[in-house]
Design a protein around this motif. Structure first.
Motif, PDB file in Angstrom:
ATOM      1  N   UNK A 156       0.833  -1.200   0.000  1.00  0.00           N
ATOM      2  CA  UNK A 156       0.000   0.000   0.000  1.00  0.00           C
ATOM      3  C   UNK A 156       0.872   1.255   0.000  1.00  0.00           C
ATOM      4  N   UNK A 157       0.377   2.320  -0.604  1.00  0.00           N
ATOM      5  CA  UNK A 157       1.105   3.585  -0.632  1.00  0.00           C
ATOM      6  C   UNK A 157       1.395   4.090   0.769  1.00  0.00           C
ATOM      7  N   UNK A 158       0.411   3.932   1.665  1.00  0.00           N
ATOM      8  CA  UNK A 158       0.553   4.394   3.047  1.00  0.00           C
ATOM      9  C   UNK A 158       0.397   3.183   3.959  1.00  0.00           C
ATOM     10  N   UNK A 159       1.477   2.788   4.606  1.00  0.00           N
ATOM     11  CA  UNK A 159       1.404   1.632   5.489  1.00  0.00           C
ATOM     12  C   UNK A 159       0.633   1.960   6.764  1.00  0.00           C
ATOM     13  N   UNK A 160       0.963   3.101   7.392  1.00  0.00           N
ATOM     14  CA  UNK A 160       0.236   3.532   8.588  1.00  0.00           C
ATOM     15  C   UNK A 160      -0.142   5.006   8.402  1.00  0.00           C
ATOM     16  N   UNK A 161      -1.436   5.256   8.415  1.00  0.00           N
ATOM     17  CA  UNK A 161      -1.974   6.610   8.296  1.00  0.00           C
ATOM     18  C   UNK A 161      -2.536   7.033   9.641  1.00  0.00           C
ATOM     19  N   UNK A 162      -2.183   8.234  10.074  1.00  0.00           N
ATOM     20  CA  UNK A 162      -2.796   8.814  11.266  1.00  0.00           C
ATOM     21  C   UNK A 162      -3.651   9.994  10.826  1.00  0.00           C
ATOM     22  N   UNK A 163      -4.916   9.946  11.189  1.00  0.00           N
ATOM     23  CA  UNK A 163      -5.850  11.015  10.848  1.00  0.00           C
ATOM     24  C   UNK A 163      -6.184  11.767  12.126  1.00  0.00           C
ATOM     25  N   UNK A 164      -5.821  13.035  12.171  1.00  0.00           N
ATOM     26  CA  UNK A 164      -6.138  13.878  13.320  1.00  0.00           C
ATOM     27  C   UNK A 164      -7.395  14.663  12.964  1.00  0.00           C
ATOM     28  N   UNK A 165      -8.517  14.191  13.502  1.00  0.00           N
ATOM     29  CA  UNK A 165      -9.816  14.742  13.128  1.00  0.00           C
ATOM     30  C   UNK A 165     -10.500  13.780  12.182  1.00  0.00           C
ATOM     31  N   UNK A 166     -11.403  12.950  12.712  1.00  0.00           N
ATOM     32  CA  UNK A 166     -11.953  11.836  11.926  1.00  0.00           C
ATOM     33  C   UNK A 166     -13.371  12.124  11.438  1.00  0.00           C
ATOM     34  N   UNK A 167     -13.643  13.374  11.107  1.00  0.00           N
ATOM     35  CA  UNK A 167     -14.955  13.738  10.586  1.00  0.00           C
ATOM     36  C   UNK A 167     -15.020  13.604   9.078  1.00  0.00           C
ATOM     37  N   UNK A 168     -15.763  14.509   8.450  1.00  0.00           N
ATOM     38  CA  UNK A 168     -15.994  14.450   7.007  1.00  0.00           C
ATOM     39  C   UNK A 168     -14.686  14.387   6.213  1.00  0.00           C
TER      40      UNK A 168
ATOM     41  N   UNK B 130       0.804  11.672   8.431  1.00  0.00           N
ATOM     42  CA  UNK B 130      -0.111  12.251   9.408  1.00  0.00           C
ATOM     43  C   UNK B 130      -0.937  13.309   8.688  1.00  0.00           C
ATOM     44  N   UNK B 131      -2.243  13.138   8.725  1.00  0.00           N
ATOM     45  CA  UNK B 131      -3.178  14.016   8.020  1.00  0.00           C
ATOM     46  C   UNK B 131      -3.933  14.846   9.053  1.00  0.00           C
ATOM     47  N   UNK B 132      -3.696  16.152   9.059  1.00  0.00           N
ATOM     48  CA  UNK B 132      -4.330  17.044  10.027  1.00  0.00           C
ATOM     49  C   UNK B 132      -5.628  17.599   9.443  1.00  0.00           C
ATOM     50  N   UNK B 133      -6.745  17.003   9.836  1.00  0.00           N
ATOM     51  CA  UNK B 133      -8.057  17.427   9.344  1.00  0.00           C
ATOM     52  C   UNK B 133      -8.788  18.145  10.469  1.00  0.00           C
ATOM     53  N   UNK B 134      -8.180  19.231  10.924  1.00  0.00           N
ATOM     54  CA  UNK B 134      -8.713  19.986  12.057  1.00  0.00           C
ATOM     55  C   UNK B 134      -8.953  21.431  11.627  1.00  0.00           C
ATOM     56  N   UNK B 135      -9.734  22.197  12.404  1.00  0.00           N
ATOM     57  CA  UNK B 135      -9.846  23.629  12.116  1.00  0.00           C
ATOM     58  C   UNK B 135      -8.478  24.285  12.124  1.00  0.00           C
TER      59      UNK B 135
ATOM     60  N   UNK C 204       5.789  12.036   6.920  1.00  0.00           N
ATOM     61  CA  UNK C 204       5.241  13.135   6.130  1.00  0.00           C
ATOM     62  C   UNK C 204       3.990  13.649   6.826  1.00  0.00           C
ATOM     63  N   UNK C 205       3.863  14.959   6.932  1.00  0.00           N
ATOM     64  CA  UNK C 205       2.695  15.583   7.558  1.00  0.00           C
ATOM     65  C   UNK C 205       2.040  16.511   6.545  1.00  0.00           C
ATOM     66  N   UNK C 206       0.718  16.484   6.491  1.00  0.00           N
ATOM     67  CA  UNK C 206      -0.018  17.409   5.642  1.00  0.00           C
ATOM     68  C   UNK C 206      -1.293  17.821   6.362  1.00  0.00           C
ATOM     69  N   UNK C 207      -1.980  18.803   5.805  1.00  0.00           N
ATOM     70  CA  UNK C 207      -3.214  19.262   6.422  1.00  0.00           C
ATOM     71  C   UNK C 207      -4.280  19.439   5.349  1.00  0.00           C
ATOM     72  N   UNK C 208      -5.478  19.802   5.798  1.00  0.00           N
ATOM     73  CA  UNK C 208      -6.596  20.014   4.875  1.00  0.00           C
ATOM     74  C   UNK C 208      -7.247  21.367   5.114  1.00  0.00           C
ATOM     75  N   UNK C 209      -6.508  22.290   5.720  1.00  0.00           N
ATOM     76  CA  UNK C 209      -7.079  23.584   6.047  1.00  0.00           C
ATOM     77  C   UNK C 209      -7.413  24.408   4.819  1.00  0.00           C
ATOM     78  N   UNK C 210      -8.410  25.275   4.954  1.00  0.00           N
ATOM     79  CA  UNK C 210      -8.880  26.076   3.829  1.00  0.00           C
ATOM     80  C   UNK C 210      -8.063  27.329   3.592  1.00  0.00           C
ATOM     81  N   UNK C 211      -7.093  27.614   4.446  1.00  0.00           N
ATOM     82  CA  UNK C 211      -6.146  28.698   4.205  1.00  0.00           C
ATOM     83  C   UNK C 211      -4.746  28.109   4.303  1.00  0.00           C
TER      84      UNK C 211
END
Length: 293
Positions: A4-16, A69-74, A94-101
């Protein structure tokens, strides 16, 4: 079977947003194990029950085990999370986020992570819904949608490629931009529309005959106000973090509104009113007929 591309994924914020990212990778077999991190135990347990995550974890465990690590937080919650991550982040994570700014998030990463900011790639999936929580997660949310990444000049190409491949596995189309260009564009096409929808909705519900108005509202009202139902916490942070660009766009909107209103006031100018409405109608039809990149 290939790895798999990502062996272990950590999602910070498990909403939408976070839940959909995990579900999308799981749907195509590109994630091994998913750790869920968050501040709401009930939401985390629900995410586990729904199969979005495999295990509830804290940030320390995420930093120790996750490849991504995927930061899906405000956006407003980003700084304390980065501060907690800074001393425990492994060099290969590797760390990334999904923020709108993005400009503010990029600055935070540089200030807080120091030399390790090159392990952080700011991102923004341009997809969403007024729905919130793990129940709203959709493995197809990102399919055919654009995801903007704003890597630093010094971001290693191998990390950038890893993240692009992960998003493409979700069905997304990745675009690279500077944080400043992203924030200017999103202020115009995302942030100000939400601001206006919220202001309009507030005006309706404060009216003396609000119940009558809402009872008569149809699909046009529903479509126009749909985005006003989004998370107040999330949108508060977006408006404050992109304040300058939002205010500039509001200035432009107010000028356009004054021109349109002038054709209606006084003796009115039917030809000018129709011309402005036609210009807007043609622009919307042309945009609506284009494929979503």
């Amino acid at each position: 079977m290939s790895q798999a591309l990502v062996q272990v994924l950590a999602v910070v914020g498990t909403g939408l947003i976070g839940g959909s990212f995990a579900a999308a990778l799981r749907r195509v077999g590109q994630v091994g194990r998913v750790l869920g991190v968050g501040r709401n135990p009930v939401s985390l347990q629900r995410a586990r029950d729904l199969g979005l995550i495999d295990e509830i974890a804290d940030l320390s465990q995420a930093a120790a085990e996750a490849d991504l690590i995927f930061l899906a937080t405000p956006v407003g919650a980003m700084a304390p999370i980065l501060r907690d991550l800074a001393p425990i982040l492994r060099p290969e994570t590797l760390v990334t986020d999904a923020g709108s700014t993005k400009a503010d998030v990029a600055r935070l990463a540089q200030d807080i992570l120091g030399d390790r900011h090159t392990q952080f790639i700011p991102g923004h999936p341009i997809a969403g819904s007024e729905m919130t929580g793990p129940e709203a997660a959709d493995p197809m949310l990102y399919h055919g949608r654009k995801v903007v990444l704003t890597p630093f000049d010094e971001t290693p190409g191998v990390l950038q490629h890893r993240l692009i491949r992960a998003w493409e596995a979700c069905g997304a189309r990745v675009a690279l931009m500077t944080p400043e260009a992203h924030d200017r564009a999103l202020a115009a096409v995302s942030h100000v529309p939400h601001f206006l929808a919220a202001a309009y909705m507030a005006g309706i519900v404060r009216a003396d005959d609000a119940d009558t108005r809402l009872n008569l509202a149809g699909t046009g009202f529903r479509d126009f106000t749909r985005i006003a139902a989004g998370s107040a916490e999330v949108w508060r942070d977006i408006f404050l973090s992109n304040r300058a660009a939002v205010l500039r766009e509001l200035d432009g909107f107010e000028q356009a509104l004054r021109l349109l209103r002038a054709s209606l006031e006084g003796d009115s100018d039917p030809a000018a009113l129709e011309a402005q409405l036609e210009q807007a109608a043609l622009a919307r039809r042309f945009w609506g007929g284009r494929s979503q990149m």
